[in-house]
Design a protein around this motif. Sequence first.
Motif, PDB file in Angstrom:
ATOM      1  N   LEU A  27     -21.591 -31.531  39.679  1.00 18.52           N
ATOM      2  CA  LEU A  27     -22.283 -30.808  40.755  1.00 18.52           C
ATOM      3  C   LEU A  27     -21.396 -29.722  41.352  1.00 18.52           C
ATOM      4  N   VAL A  28     -20.140 -30.064  41.637  1.00 15.26           N
ATOM      5  CA  VAL A  28     -19.213 -29.078  42.210  1.00 15.26           C
ATOM      6  C   VAL A  28     -18.980 -27.942  41.219  1.00 15.26           C
ATOM      7  N   TYR A  29     -18.767 -28.290  39.959  1.00 16.29           N
ATOM      8  CA  TYR A  29     -18.545 -27.277  38.925  1.00 16.29           C
ATOM      9  C   TYR A  29     -19.717 -26.311  38.870  1.00 16.29           C
ATOM     10  N   SER A  30     -20.939 -26.835  38.896  1.00 14.86           N
ATOM     11  CA  SER A  30     -22.116 -25.969  38.805  1.00 14.86           C
ATOM     12  C   SER A  30     -22.298 -25.119  40.066  1.00 14.86           C
ATOM     13  N   LEU A  31     -21.770 -25.568  41.194  1.00 11.44           N
ATOM     14  CA  LEU A  31     -21.842 -24.767  42.417  1.00 11.44           C
ATOM     15  C   LEU A  31     -20.758 -23.690  42.459  1.00 11.44           C
ATOM     16  N   VAL A  32     -19.604 -23.982  41.878  1.00  9.39           N
ATOM     17  CA  VAL A  32     -18.466 -23.064  41.928  1.00  9.39           C
ATOM     18  C   VAL A  32     -18.580 -21.951  40.887  1.00  9.39           C
ATOM     19  N   THR A  33     -19.099 -22.263  39.725  1.00  9.10           N
ATOM     20  CA  THR A  33     -19.209 -21.248  38.680  1.00  9.10           C
ATOM     21  C   THR A  33     -20.368 -20.300  38.983  1.00  9.10           C
ATOM     22  N   PHE A  91     -11.716 -23.084  34.314  1.00  3.52           N
ATOM     23  CA  PHE A  91     -12.806 -22.118  34.189  1.00  3.52           C
ATOM     24  C   PHE A  91     -12.353 -20.755  34.682  1.00  3.52           C
ATOM     25  N   GLY A  92     -11.602 -20.744  35.773  1.00  3.40           N
ATOM     26  CA  GLY A  92     -11.073 -19.474  36.285  1.00  3.40           C
ATOM     27  C   GLY A  92     -10.192 -18.784  35.259  1.00  3.40           C
ATOM     28  N   ALA A  93      -9.354 -19.555  34.571  1.00  2.00           N
ATOM     29  CA  ALA A  93      -8.495 -18.987  33.534  1.00  2.00           C
ATOM     30  C   ALA A  93      -9.327 -18.452  32.375  1.00  2.00           C
ATOM     31  N   ALA A 102     -19.180 -15.353  32.777  1.00  2.00           N
ATOM     32  CA  ALA A 102     -20.367 -16.003  33.355  1.00  2.00           C
ATOM     33  C   ALA A 102     -21.644 -15.295  32.935  1.00  2.00           C
ATOM     34  N   THR A 103     -21.625 -13.974  32.929  1.00  2.00           N
ATOM     35  CA  THR A 103     -22.800 -13.204  32.510  1.00  2.00           C
ATOM     36  C   THR A 103     -23.096 -13.454  31.039  1.00  2.00           C
TER      37      THR A 103
END
Length: 133
Positions: A27-33, A91-93, A102-103
């Motif tokens: 859930l956190v991952y899907s909110l942050v990305t 993911f940031g890296a 992301a796009t």
Amino acid sequence: MYGYVAGLPAFLTYFASGLVLLVLFGLVYSLVTPQREFSLIREGNSSAATAFIGALVGFSLPLASAAANSVSLLDFIIWAAIGAIIQLFAFGAAAVTQRGLATRISQGELGAGLWAGGISLVVGLLNAACMTY
């Protein structure tokens, strides 16, 4: 007979906690990305599914290591949180090394999903190995 299942309560506690932590991470991952994984996956986006599964497996590796090496439930939860933070940085890296990641994932570019998922797996493996204290 009880001797064979004496550890069952501890197993169930750690297993249930692990499942809750895995769901929370997802859930956190899907909110942050930037991309919306759940919607994209429902629409059939293989790139988003690949990236998201990579992130979940990448997190579950240190989660498993933390469960195996922790001395208490609190220790397990603390190390799981550390593992989750590292996975978010992964993911940031991946995004820094691939412009418009992301796009590209949102547009269904499988290479982008494989890159993000692969980075998550590699970081998760290293993360897990470093938790064997």
